[in-house]
Design a protein around this motif. Structure first.
Motif, PDB file in Angstrom:
ATOM      1  N   LEU A   3       0.829  -1.209   0.000  1.00 24.17           N
ATOM      2  CA  LEU A   3       0.000   0.000   0.000  1.00 24.17           C
ATOM      3  C   LEU A   3       0.859   1.254   0.000  1.00 24.17           C
ATOM      4  CD1 LEU A   3      -2.684  -1.134   2.604  1.00 24.17           C
ATOM      5  CD2 LEU A   3      -3.131  -0.635   0.187  1.00 24.17           C
ATOM      6  N   ILE A   4       1.916   1.237   0.788  1.00 22.68           N
ATOM      7  CA  ILE A   4       2.824   2.391   0.857  1.00 22.68           C
ATOM      8  C   ILE A   4       3.539   2.578  -0.471  1.00 22.68           C
ATOM      9  CG2 ILE A   4       4.928   3.250   1.944  1.00 22.68           C
ATOM     10  CD1 ILE A   4       3.922   1.857   4.542  1.00 22.68           C
ATOM     11  N   GLU A   5       4.038   1.488  -1.034  1.00 21.35           N
ATOM     12  CA  GLU A   5       4.761   1.562  -2.304  1.00 21.35           C
ATOM     13  C   GLU A   5       3.856   2.051  -3.433  1.00 21.35           C
ATOM     14  OE1 GLU A   5       8.332   0.502  -2.942  1.00 21.35           O
ATOM     15  OE2 GLU A   5       8.075   1.250  -0.905  1.00 21.35           O
ATOM     16  N   ALA A   6       2.572   1.747  -3.348  1.00 20.70           N
ATOM     17  CA  ALA A   6       1.624   2.195  -4.374  1.00 20.70           C
ATOM     18  C   ALA A   6       1.196   3.644  -4.178  1.00 20.70           C
ATOM     19  CB  ALA A   6       0.391   1.288  -4.371  1.00 20.70           C
ATOM     20  N   GLY A   7       1.647   4.265  -3.088  1.00 17.64           N
ATOM     21  CA  GLY A   7       1.288   5.651  -2.822  1.00 17.64           C
ATOM     22  C   GLY A   7      -0.101   5.811  -2.219  1.00 17.64           C
ATOM     23  N   ILE A  13      -6.240  -3.714  -7.050  1.00 19.60           N
ATOM     24  CA  ILE A  13      -7.675  -3.413  -7.131  1.00 19.60           C
ATOM     25  C   ILE A  13      -7.982  -2.091  -6.438  1.00 19.60           C
ATOM     26  CG2 ILE A  13      -9.952  -4.158  -6.322  1.00 19.60           C
ATOM     27  CD1 ILE A  13      -8.986  -7.062  -6.734  1.00 19.60           C
ATOM     28  N   ILE A  14      -7.430  -1.907  -5.244  1.00 22.00           N
ATOM     29  CA  ILE A  14      -7.683  -0.669  -4.501  1.00 22.00           C
ATOM     30  C   ILE A  14      -7.125   0.535  -5.260  1.00 22.00           C
ATOM     31  CG2 ILE A  14      -7.173   0.582  -2.365  1.00 22.00           C
ATOM     32  CD1 ILE A  14      -7.069  -2.204  -0.980  1.00 22.00           C
ATOM     33  N   GLU A  15      -5.920   0.402  -5.786  1.00 21.48           N
ATOM     34  CA  GLU A  15      -5.281   1.497  -6.517  1.00 21.48           C
ATOM     35  C   GLU A  15      -6.123   1.900  -7.729  1.00 21.48           C
ATOM     36  OE1 GLU A  15      -0.815   2.536  -8.205  1.00 21.48           O
ATOM     37  OE2 GLU A  15      -1.480   0.449  -8.105  1.00 21.48           O
ATOM     38  N   GLN A  16      -6.572   0.914  -8.520  1.00 24.33           N
ATOM     39  CA  GLN A  16      -7.369   1.205  -9.701  1.00 24.33           C
ATOM     40  C   GLN A  16      -8.729   1.796  -9.328  1.00 24.33           C
ATOM     41  OE1 GLN A  16      -6.394   0.788 -13.075  1.00 24.33           O
ATOM     42  NE2 GLN A  16      -4.420   0.630 -12.029  1.00 24.33           N
ATOM     43  N   GLY A  71     -11.886   8.780  -8.328  1.00 27.96           N
ATOM     44  CA  GLY A  71     -11.373  10.131  -8.142  1.00 27.96           C
ATOM     45  C   GLY A  71     -10.930  10.403  -6.726  1.00 27.96           C
ATOM     46  N   GLY A  72     -10.544   9.330  -6.006  1.00 23.74           N
ATOM     47  CA  GLY A  72     -10.079   9.497  -4.631  1.00 23.74           C
ATOM     48  C   GLY A  72     -10.592   8.400  -3.739  1.00 23.74           C
TER      49      GLY A  72
END
Length: 659
Positions: free
Chosen positions: A100-104, A558-561, A567-568
Motif C-alpha cells: 500500500l505504501i509503495e503504491a502511494g 484493485i484498490i489502486e485502480q 477520483g479518490g
C-alpha cells in the motif's frame, strides 16, 4: 470402483509389476487412515485460548511482550479513523502495508493501523521461539522483500531469531512502528452504511496491574491478514491439566523451565530431567534434536510419524549470493517461480533448479497445490480413481526413498519401522532434517509410538499410553494449530473475529449458507472495502510468504485502480454475479483435491473432518466451493495478471464515497 493398479495403464490394461506395487502401497495407506480416524474430528482438540482450564488459557498469553515499553507510547484514541485497518502484523499484514505504501495509497500514521494480539511484528516468528526453529523453505525464497531491503540471509535456512529480526527490519524501512497497535484482540468488524466505514471493536491489553482498554476504530478499508498459524491447540487428553511439572506449548516456549534463550539453545534447565514431547510434526522435527542434547531422558510421543527428508543446511556464500542468487533485478520472484515448477510437477526439459532442495524432489506434492501439466479432473468415480492412481505412482519413488532413508539412519529396526510415514507425501507438511532421525540413535531418546491412537491420559507425574505410565519432569506440547480450513475457510471464523457487512449480514453465516464466495479469493459481495489474505478460492504454495505476496499485490492493485476510478476515496464491492462465476471455476477444479481423501487425519484433513463425505448435494457443492485453483500458483498469477491487464476491474462495483 476402478483400482489404482488398473488406472495406471488404463482400466482395460493388465497391471504392471510397478502398478501392483503402487496398489499394495495404497492399501497400506488406507489401513493407516482407518487406524487413525476418529469421528469427533476437530473436537479432539481445544484452542489454548478457549480451554476450560485456566492453566491452558494462561499458556496462550504472550511470553515475549514488553508491556512497559508499549505502555510508554502515546495511546491510540478511541474512535480514531484510518484509511486502512490491517488485522495482523506478521509477514502477511506487513506485506499488505508495504504494498500500500509503495503504491502511494498510504504514508502517515493516520493512513494505516496494523492490529495484532502479539507484542510486536513477526506473526508466527514472534510467537514461536523454540530451540532449533528455522524456516523450512529456503530463506532466499521465503524471506519477504529481500531485494527491496538488500538483506543477505546468513544461511540457506535461517533461524527464527533472524526471521524475527527481518520483520523489524521491514517495519523500520517502511516506518511501520508508529502504525501498529499490539497486545490487541479484535472482536468485531462491522460495516456502517451511513458513514461508509468499518467499525472495528478491539480490546487492548495493558499488562499486569493495568486496565484493558475497549476501543472502536474506524477504517475505510479492512484487510484480514492474520496468517494461518494463529491458534495453537492441544489434544483433549484426560487429566492433562493435572500434570505437576512445567507444561507448555511449543508456540509459547518456556525458557525459564528449559534454560537457554531464543538466541542460545543451551538448555541447561533440562539436565537431569525426564522430558516428554507430544507430537512429531514439523515443529518437533526441529526441536527434538536440541532437547535430546540436554535432557537426561527424552520421550517422544507419536500418533502419526512425519516423513523426514534431507535438509542440507549451509552458510550463505557471499560469492554465490552475488553471482548466482541476487544476480539481477527481480531475482527473488524468478527464484520463487522456478521453485513452483518443481512442487507442481511442471519442470521443463533443461531447466535450471535454482533452489535445489528436498522440496524440489517431491513432484507428488502437486496433489495439494495443483499442476498445469494436467487437464481438469472429470467428476466421475473412474476419472477420480485414475487421477489418484497417477498421483500415487508419481509419489511412490519419493515416499519409498524417505522410508528407506529412515532404515539407513535409525540403527534399531523396531524404532525405524515406527518412524516411517505410511501416507503419500502430500498428506502432511513435508519435513526436512539431518538431525531428527539421528537423535533416536541416542540412548537417552525414546520413541513412544501410540499406534495412531494418541496419548490415553495424564497423571500428576507423567503420561499414560497403552496402560503404561511414563514418568516425566517437564511436558512439552508440540501439537500444532487449528486448521485454517474450518468453516469452509471463512476469514472470520479462522481468525475468531465476527464480521458483519451490509445489512448486518455475518460473513460466517454467508459462508455457512452458500459456501465460500469471493472473487479471486480476495473479497466478497456484501462486504465492501473488505479484503483478506489468500485461503479459499485462491492458489497456494509450499512457500506461504509467496502466496501472501501474490494476494497482497492483487488486492492493492484493485484498490489502486478503484481509487483512481472514483477520483479518490472509493467503495469497492465484488458483484454477486462475479463471485458466483468464480465459484464455478473453483468447483470445476474440486475433483483434483480428491487426493486429500486418502490422507491420514491431521492438519491437511482438518483432523479427519474432510474425510466425512456429506450425502446432501448442497453440502457437497458448498465443500467444492471452498477449494482452490488446481493448475498451480504460476498459472493463477497469469490469470490474475490477465484480469488486471485491461484495468476495467470486471466484476467489481466502484463508487465514490459520499459520507
Amino acid at each position: 470402483m476402478t483400482t489404482s493398479a488398473e488406472t495406471a495403464n488404463g482400466a482395460n490394461a493388465a497391471p504392471s509389476a510397478e502398478d501392483l506395487k503402487v496398489y499394495e502401497l495404497s492399501q497400506k495407506y488406507t489401513a493407516e487412515v482407518a487406524k487413525r480416524f476418529r469421528p469427533e474430528g476437530l473436537d479432539q482438540f481445544v484452542r489454548l485460548k478457549d480451554a476450560g482450564s485456566e492453566r491452558f488459557r494462561a499458556l496462550a498469553e504472550d511470553p515475549w511482550v514488553d508491556h512497559v515499553a508499549l505502555n510508554a507510547k502515546p495511546p491510540v484514541k478511541d474512535g480514531s479513523k484510518y484509511k486502512f485497518v490491517i488485522l495482523g502484523a506478521g509477514y502477511a499484514g506487513m506485506m499488505y502495508a508495504v504494498r500500500l505504501i509503495e503504491a502511494g495509497l498510504a504514508s502517515g500514521p493516520d493512513d494505516i493501523r496494523l492490529i495484532d494480539a502479539s507484542g510486536g511484528f513477526g506473526g508466527t516468528w514472534w510467537w514461536n521461539r523454540y530451540p532449533g526453529l528455522h524456516c523450512d523453505i529456503e530463506s532466499y525464497s521465503y524471506m519477504p522483500l529481500l531485494e527491496e531491503t538488500g538483506y543477505i540471509p546468513t544461511k540457506k535456512y535461517v533461524s527464527g531469531s533472524e526471521l524475527l529480526e527481518h520483520a523489524d527490519r521491514i517495519a523500520t524501512q517502511w516506518k511501520l512502528h508508529d502504525k501498529a497497535l499490539f497486545r490487541t484482540n479484535v472482536k468485531t468488524a462491522r460495516w456502517d452504511d451511513a458513514t461508509q466505514l468499518w467499525n472495528v471493536e478491539v480490546t487492548e491489553g495493558r499488562g499486569p496491574g493495568e486496565q484493558n482498554r475497549d476501543l472502536t476504530l474506524q477504517g475505510q478499508y479492512v484487510i484480514i491478514a492474520s496468517g494461518v498459524l494463529t491458534n495453537p491447540h492441544v489434544p483433549k487428553i484426560p487429566e492433562l491439566e493435572t500434570f505437576s511439572g512445567p507444561l507448555f506449548h511449543t508456540a509459547r516456549w518456556d525458557y525459564k523451565a528449559t534454560g537457554g534463550t531464543p538466541q542460545d539453545a543451551t538448555l541447561t534447565g533440562l539436565e537431569g530431567k525426564r522430558v516428554g514431547v507430544i507430537g512429531t510434526g514439523a515443529t518437533a522435527i526441529q526441536a527434538v534434536p536440541r532437547l535430546a542434547k540436554y535432557a537426561k531422558e527424552l520421550y517422544v510421543f507419536q500418533r502419526t510419524p512425519s516423513g523426514v527428508w534431507w535438509r542440507g543446511q549451509r552458510e550463505t556464500d557471499p560469492e554465490e549470493w552475488k553471482t548466482k542468487i541476487a544476480r539481477k533485478k527481480g531475482w527473488q520472484r524468478e527464484r520463487r517461480l522456478n521453485f513452483e515448477t518443481y512442487v507442481t510437477d511442471n519442470v521443463q526439459e533443461g531447466q535450471e533448479n535454482m533452489v535445489a532442495d528436498g522440496w524440489t524432489e517431491m513432484p507428488g506434492f502437486s496433489a495439494l497445490l495443483g499442476s498445469p501439466r494436467y487437464p481438469l479432473v472429470e467428476p466421475t468415480p473412474e476419472k477420480i480413481a485414475e487421477h489418484i492412481g497417477r498421483l500415487y505412482k508419481l509419489d511412490a519413488p519419493h515416499s519409498e526413498a524417505v522410508r528407506a532413508r529412515t532404515d539407513e539412519i535409525v540403527k534399531d529396526p523396531e524404532t525405524a519401522a515406527k518412524l516411517k510415514a505410511w501416507y503419500p507425501t502430500w498428506c502432511k507438511r513435508a519435513t526436512f532434517s539431518d538431525e531428527y532421525l539421528q537423535a533416536f540413535n541416542q540412548p537417552n531418546v525414546h520413541l513412544v509410538d501410540t499406534d495412531g491412537k494418541g496419548v490415553d491420559s495424564a497423571t500428576a507425574n507423567g503420561l499414560v499410553v497403552a496402560g503404561k505410565e511414563y514418568p516425566l519432569d517437564i511436558l512439552i506440547l508440540s501439537t500444532g494449530y487449528v486448521t485454517p480450513s474450518i468453516g469452509g475457510g471463512s476469514p472470520a471464523m479462522r481468525t475468531g473475529i465476527d464480521v458483519y457487512g451490509r445489512g448486518g449480514r455475518s460473513l460466517d453465516e454467508k459462508w455457512k449458507s452458500q459456501g465460500a464466495s469471493t472473487l479471486h479469493g480476495a473479497s466478497s459481495n456484501g462486504f465492501p472495502n473488505l479484503f483478506f489474505a489468500p485461503l479459499s478460492q485462491s492458489s497456494h504454495s509450499a512457500n506461504n510468504v509467496f502466496t501472501l505476496d501474490v494476494g497482497s499485490q492483487h488486492a492493492v492493485h484493485i484498490i489502486e485502480q478503484a481509487e483512481a476510478k472514483a477520483g479518490g476515496s472509493a467503495i469497492i464491492e465484488v458483484t454477486s454475479e462475479a463471485e458466483e462465476a468464480w465459484a464455478l471455476e473453483i468447483m470445476k477444479r474440486a475433483p483434483w483435491f480428491a487426493s486429500v481423501m486418502v490422507c491420514t487425519p491431521g492438519y491437511i484433513t482438518a483432523e479427519g473432518e474432510a474425510l466425512k463425505q456429506p450425502e446432501d448435494p448442497m453440502e457437497m457443492a458448498k465443500n467444492a466451493r471452498a477449494g482452490n485453483w488446481t493448475q498451480g500458483i504460476v498459472t493463477f498469477i497469469e490469470a490474475l495478471e490477465e484480469y488486471r491487464a485491461d484495468g476495467q476491474l470486471k466484476g467489481i462495483d466502484v463508487v465514490a464515497r459520499t459520507a
